[in-house]
Design a protein around this motif. Structure first.
Motif, PDB file in Angstrom:
ATOM      1  N   PRO A 110      -2.705   1.969  -4.730  1.00 31.87           N
ATOM      2  CA  PRO A 110      -1.314   2.114  -4.265  1.00 31.87           C
ATOM      3  C   PRO A 110      -0.760   3.524  -4.419  1.00 31.87           C
ATOM      4  O   PRO A 110       0.279   3.841  -3.833  1.00 31.87           O
ATOM      5  CB  PRO A 110      -0.548   1.121  -5.140  1.00 31.87           C
ATOM      6  N   GLN A 113      -4.326   4.295   2.087  1.00 32.70           N
ATOM      7  CA  GLN A 113      -4.029   2.899   1.777  1.00 32.70           C
ATOM      8  C   GLN A 113      -4.324   2.003   2.975  1.00 32.70           C
ATOM      9  O   GLN A 113      -4.923   0.925   2.837  1.00 32.70           O
ATOM     10  CB  GLN A 113      -2.557   2.742   1.390  1.00 32.70           C
ATOM     11  N   TRP A 171      -7.268  -0.981   3.241  1.00 30.64           N
ATOM     12  CA  TRP A 171      -6.994  -2.373   3.624  1.00 30.64           C
ATOM     13  C   TRP A 171      -7.732  -2.744   4.904  1.00 30.64           C
ATOM     14  O   TRP A 171      -8.304  -3.844   5.020  1.00 30.64           O
ATOM     15  CB  TRP A 171      -5.485  -2.572   3.830  1.00 30.64           C
ATOM     16  N   TRP A 189       3.410  -0.714   0.654  1.00 36.07           N
ATOM     17  CA  TRP A 189       2.347  -1.172  -0.235  1.00 36.07           C
ATOM     18  C   TRP A 189       2.421  -2.677  -0.455  1.00 36.07           C
ATOM     19  O   TRP A 189       1.396  -3.360  -0.518  1.00 36.07           O
ATOM     20  CB  TRP A 189       2.441  -0.440  -1.571  1.00 36.07           C
ATOM     21  N   ASP A 190       3.619  -3.230  -0.532  1.00 32.78           N
ATOM     22  CA  ASP A 190       3.758  -4.674  -0.724  1.00 32.78           C
ATOM     23  C   ASP A 190       3.129  -5.446   0.440  1.00 32.78           C
ATOM     24  O   ASP A 190       2.516  -6.505   0.233  1.00 32.78           O
ATOM     25  CB  ASP A 190       5.230  -5.054  -0.863  1.00 32.78           C
ATOM     26  N   ARG A 214      -0.663  -5.275  -0.033  1.00 29.60           N
ATOM     27  CA  ARG A 214      -1.079  -6.170  -1.127  1.00 29.60           C
ATOM     28  C   ARG A 214      -1.074  -7.626  -0.663  1.00 29.60           C
ATOM     29  O   ARG A 214      -2.013  -8.378  -0.958  1.00 29.60           O
ATOM     30  CB  ARG A 214      -0.155  -5.979  -2.323  1.00 29.60           C
ATOM     31  N   GLN A 215      -0.033  -8.023   0.063  1.00 30.98           N
ATOM     32  CA  GLN A 215       0.040  -9.403   0.543  1.00 30.98           C
ATOM     33  C   GLN A 215      -1.059  -9.697   1.554  1.00 30.98           C
ATOM     34  O   GLN A 215      -1.678 -10.763   1.518  1.00 30.98           O
ATOM     35  CB  GLN A 215       1.414  -9.666   1.172  1.00 30.98           C
ATOM     36  N   LYS A 244      -4.311 -10.247  -0.057  1.00 33.68           N
ATOM     37  CA  LYS A 244      -4.343 -11.609  -0.606  1.00 33.68           C
ATOM     38  C   LYS A 244      -4.620 -12.635   0.497  1.00 33.68           C
ATOM     39  O   LYS A 244      -5.373 -13.593   0.300  1.00 33.68           O
ATOM     40  CB  LYS A 244      -3.023 -11.932  -1.296  1.00 33.68           C
TER      41      LYS A 244
END
Length: 344
Positions: free
Chosen positions: A149, A156, A160, A312-313, A316-317, A320
């Motif tokens: 992050p 980033q 991903w 970034w959120d 991250r999601q 997941k």
């Protein structure tokens, strides 16, 4: 241009440019042209991939994409250590496909051909296919677990993007298909169609974020990418492993190749490599022309925002989401594997 002409040019490059280098052990074809008949037409978005095997641990930076005898050739280096046994190759989903058939260009010691014969003999055995599927899963999990992050935004996004895109490779490996790079989503769609699992394809597109993108919107992003690409290729000086992908010689692969996909109605299948190239262009601009990066950043941000990635959120999601989907994807891959008569 026919595939045979591209192969002839690649063979000539190996003979004239690398075959006398210290540690040289041979070369073989890899990538999307493996298995294509000689009289197949090369598309605008294709090059001919060659792996050069060197008996050394400290591999030099790969030459990458270059023009030789009028052909776009991509040269990569591989350590002899990576081919230490047929078992290692059979387990590696990146390596095994190139040894399924005789793709060898040059083999002065005979070692490559001995590995190739053994890999070819066992390639379609169910146990080895499952091991390669496991290799794909570990690649996804390792990639998603390494997203930093604190890294620059373009890094980033790259961190991903690539493991997310490797979800397609699980299906391709299970189906004994080439885990292609740029056209991975198109190839995965074809596999799912072939095995009656087209309902699963939108899940892959949703993980990438492009399920609902229109052709018009993708073309807008492609035009912006073309401008960014031209700016980055003009100032590029710092060597990166992907540097040869951002050059005038390589431009037709991503720009013309993506435009052709849009024209064919496969606009969503163009998105993965467009985003990858966008991020790489910004890495070059940050290193070699930082004053230009703010000029071109909004168009990159707009494209990734259209994928639902703004922070970034979000990354991250979405990481997941990929992890959560892997059990379902594994079930699809296993069903495909069991449906292939060739797998025993």
């Amino acid at each position: 241009m026919k595939v045979r002409d591209a192969r002839t040019a690649a063979v000539d490059w190996v003979a004239s440019h690398i075959s006398r280098e210290a540690g040289y052990m041979g070369a073989y074809f890899s990538g999307s042209t493996v298995g294509l008949p000689d009289d197949t037409e090369m598309s605008a978005g294709s090059d001919i991939d060659v792996m050069v095997v060197l008996d050394r641990k400290d591999l030099p930076l790969k030459p990458g994409k270059l023009i030789h005898l009028g052909v776009l050739v991509e040269i990569s280096f591989l350590s002899r250590h990576q081919l230490s046994s047929a078992e290692d190759v059979l387990t590696s989903y990146h390596l095994a496909g190139s040894f399924r058939t005789d793709t060898i260009i040059d083999d002065p010691t005979g070692y490559l051909r001995s590995v190739q014969r053994e890999v070819s003999r066992h390639f379609a055995e169910r146990a080895w296919v499952r091991r390669r599927c496991g290799n794909v899963l570990r690649s996804i999990e390792r990639g998603l677990g390494s997203i930093d992050p604190s890294a620059p935004w373009y890094d980033q996004v790259t961190a991903w993007l690539f493991p997310t895109g490797v979800t397609t490779h699980l299906l391709l490996v299970a189906a004994l298909r080439n885990p292609t790079i740029r056209l991975r989503y198109l190839a995965a769609h074809q596999v799912l169609q072939a095995y009656g699992r087209t309902d699963d394809y939108p899940h892959l597109l949703r993980l990438l974020g492009c399920a609902d993108l229109s052709p018009q919107r993708v073309e807008v992003h492609l035009n912006e990418l073309a401008s960014t690409f031209d700016a980055a290729s003009a100032v590029a000086r710092t060597p990166f492993f992907f540097s040869s992908d951002i050059t005038a010689a390589a431009r037709p692969i991503v720009i013309d190749g993506s435009r052709e996909l849009i024209r064919l109605g496969c606009h969503r299948e163009a998105v993965f490599w467009m985003v990858a190239t966008f991020a790489r262009c910004h890495k070059i601009l940050a290193a070699d022309a930082p004053e230009l990066q703010p000029v071109y950043a909004p168009s990159f941000d707009e494209m990734v925002a259209d994928l639902g990635i703004r922070s970034w959120d979000d990354i991250r999601q979405r990481a997941k989401d990929v992890r959560d989907f892997l059990p379902d994807l594994c079930e699809v891959a296993e069903e495909i594997l069991l449906a292939i008569p060739e797998v025993e």
